[in-house]
Design a protein around this motif. Structure first.
Motif, PDB file in Angstrom:
ATOM      1  N   UNK A   8       0.826  -1.201   0.000  1.00 38.56           N
ATOM      2  CA  UNK A   8       0.000   0.000   0.000  1.00 38.56           C
ATOM      3  C   UNK A   8       0.866   1.259   0.000  1.00 38.56           C
ATOM      4  N   UNK A   9       1.933   1.256   0.786  1.00 36.07           N
ATOM      5  CA  UNK A   9       2.848   2.399   0.815  1.00 36.07           C
ATOM      6  C   UNK A   9       3.482   2.598  -0.554  1.00 36.07           C
ATOM      7  N   UNK A  10       3.838   1.507  -1.202  1.00 34.86           N
ATOM      8  CA  UNK A  10       4.438   1.595  -2.535  1.00 34.86           C
ATOM      9  C   UNK A  10       3.452   2.195  -3.533  1.00 34.86           C
ATOM     10  N   UNK A  11       2.211   1.749  -3.516  1.00 37.54           N
ATOM     11  CA  UNK A  11       1.211   2.267  -4.459  1.00 37.54           C
ATOM     12  C   UNK A  11       0.896   3.731  -4.189  1.00 37.54           C
ATOM     13  N   UNK A  48      11.789  17.631  -4.267  1.00 36.41           N
ATOM     14  CA  UNK A  48      12.151  16.985  -3.005  1.00 36.41           C
ATOM     15  C   UNK A  48      11.140  15.908  -2.637  1.00 36.41           C
ATOM     16  N   UNK A  49       9.863  16.202  -2.800  1.00 35.03           N
ATOM     17  CA  UNK A  49       8.814  15.213  -2.502  1.00 35.03           C
ATOM     18  C   UNK A  49       8.945  14.014  -3.431  1.00 35.03           C
ATOM     19  N   UNK A  50       9.286  14.251  -4.699  1.00 32.72           N
ATOM     20  CA  UNK A  50       9.509  13.140  -5.628  1.00 32.72           C
ATOM     21  C   UNK A  50      10.645  12.240  -5.173  1.00 32.72           C
ATOM     22  N   UNK A  51      11.731  12.840  -4.695  1.00 32.08           N
ATOM     23  CA  UNK A  51      12.858  12.027  -4.229  1.00 32.08           C
ATOM     24  C   UNK A  51      12.484  11.211  -2.992  1.00 32.08           C
ATOM     25  N   UNK A  52      11.716  11.796  -2.090  1.00 32.00           N
ATOM     26  CA  UNK A  52      11.277  11.063  -0.896  1.00 32.00           C
ATOM     27  C   UNK A  52      10.339   9.930  -1.284  1.00 32.00           C
ATOM     28  N   UNK A  53       9.434  10.192  -2.220  1.00 30.17           N
ATOM     29  CA  UNK A  53       8.508   9.141  -2.668  1.00 30.17           C
ATOM     30  C   UNK A  53       9.251   8.018  -3.388  1.00 30.17           C
ATOM     31  N   UNK A  54      10.285   8.366  -4.148  1.00 34.46           N
ATOM     32  CA  UNK A  54      11.079   7.332  -4.807  1.00 34.46           C
ATOM     33  C   UNK A  54      11.760   6.437  -3.775  1.00 34.46           C
ATOM     34  N   UNK A  55      12.334   7.052  -2.741  1.00 30.09           N
ATOM     35  CA  UNK A  55      12.953   6.278  -1.671  1.00 30.09           C
ATOM     36  C   UNK A  55      11.926   5.372  -0.995  1.00 30.09           C
ATOM     37  N   UNK A  56      10.753   5.901  -0.679  1.00 25.53           N
ATOM     38  CA  UNK A  56       9.713   5.098  -0.026  1.00 25.53           C
ATOM     39  C   UNK A  56       9.252   3.951  -0.914  1.00 25.53           C
ATOM     40  N   UNK A  57       9.137   4.211  -2.202  1.00 21.26           N
ATOM     41  CA  UNK A  57       8.687   3.175  -3.119  1.00 21.26           C
ATOM     42  C   UNK A  57       9.698   2.026  -3.180  1.00 21.26           C
ATOM     43  N   UNK A  58      10.965   2.357  -3.338  1.00 22.24           N
ATOM     44  CA  UNK A  58      12.000   1.317  -3.412  1.00 22.24           C
ATOM     45  C   UNK A  58      12.113   0.587  -2.079  1.00 22.24           C
ATOM     46  N   UNK A  59      12.125   1.324  -0.984  1.00 23.91           N
ATOM     47  CA  UNK A  59      12.245   0.701   0.335  1.00 23.91           C
ATOM     48  C   UNK A  59      11.068  -0.229   0.616  1.00 23.91           C
ATOM     49  N   UNK A  61       9.127  -1.735  -1.557  1.00 16.38           N
ATOM     50  CA  UNK A  61       9.172  -2.915  -2.430  1.00 16.38           C
ATOM     51  C   UNK A  61      10.147  -3.956  -1.888  1.00 16.38           C
ATOM     52  N   UNK A  62      11.309  -3.476  -1.432  1.00 14.73           N
ATOM     53  CA  UNK A  62      12.300  -4.406  -0.891  1.00 14.73           C
ATOM     54  C   UNK A  62      11.800  -5.007   0.420  1.00 14.73           C
TER      55      UNK A  62
END
Length: 67
Positions: A8-11, A48-59, A61-62
């Protein structure tokens, strides 16, 4: 947290990145035509928000694929 919560966090992060990408692209098109509608500080905050969301998405997923 279980894998369903991480999914859910990833989506959610992907959705936020998509919305901000459309907003940023529309601003860039408007800027090329002479009338940008977002101030420079808002464009930087979107980045900045995009970079944080990218980190959250990758984290997420892993973390969600781990058992």
């Amino acid at each position: 947290m279980n894998s369903r919560a991480w999914r859910l966090i990833c989506w959610i992060s992907l959705t936020v990145m998509g919305i901000l990408a459309v907003l940023s692209a529309a601003n860039m098109i408007a800027r090329n035509n002479g009338g940008a509608f977002l101030p420079d500080i808002v464009v930087r905050v979107i980045g900045i928000v995009d970079m944080v969301c990218l980190f959250l998405c990758v984290f997420s997923r892993i973390k969600g694929n781990r058992r």
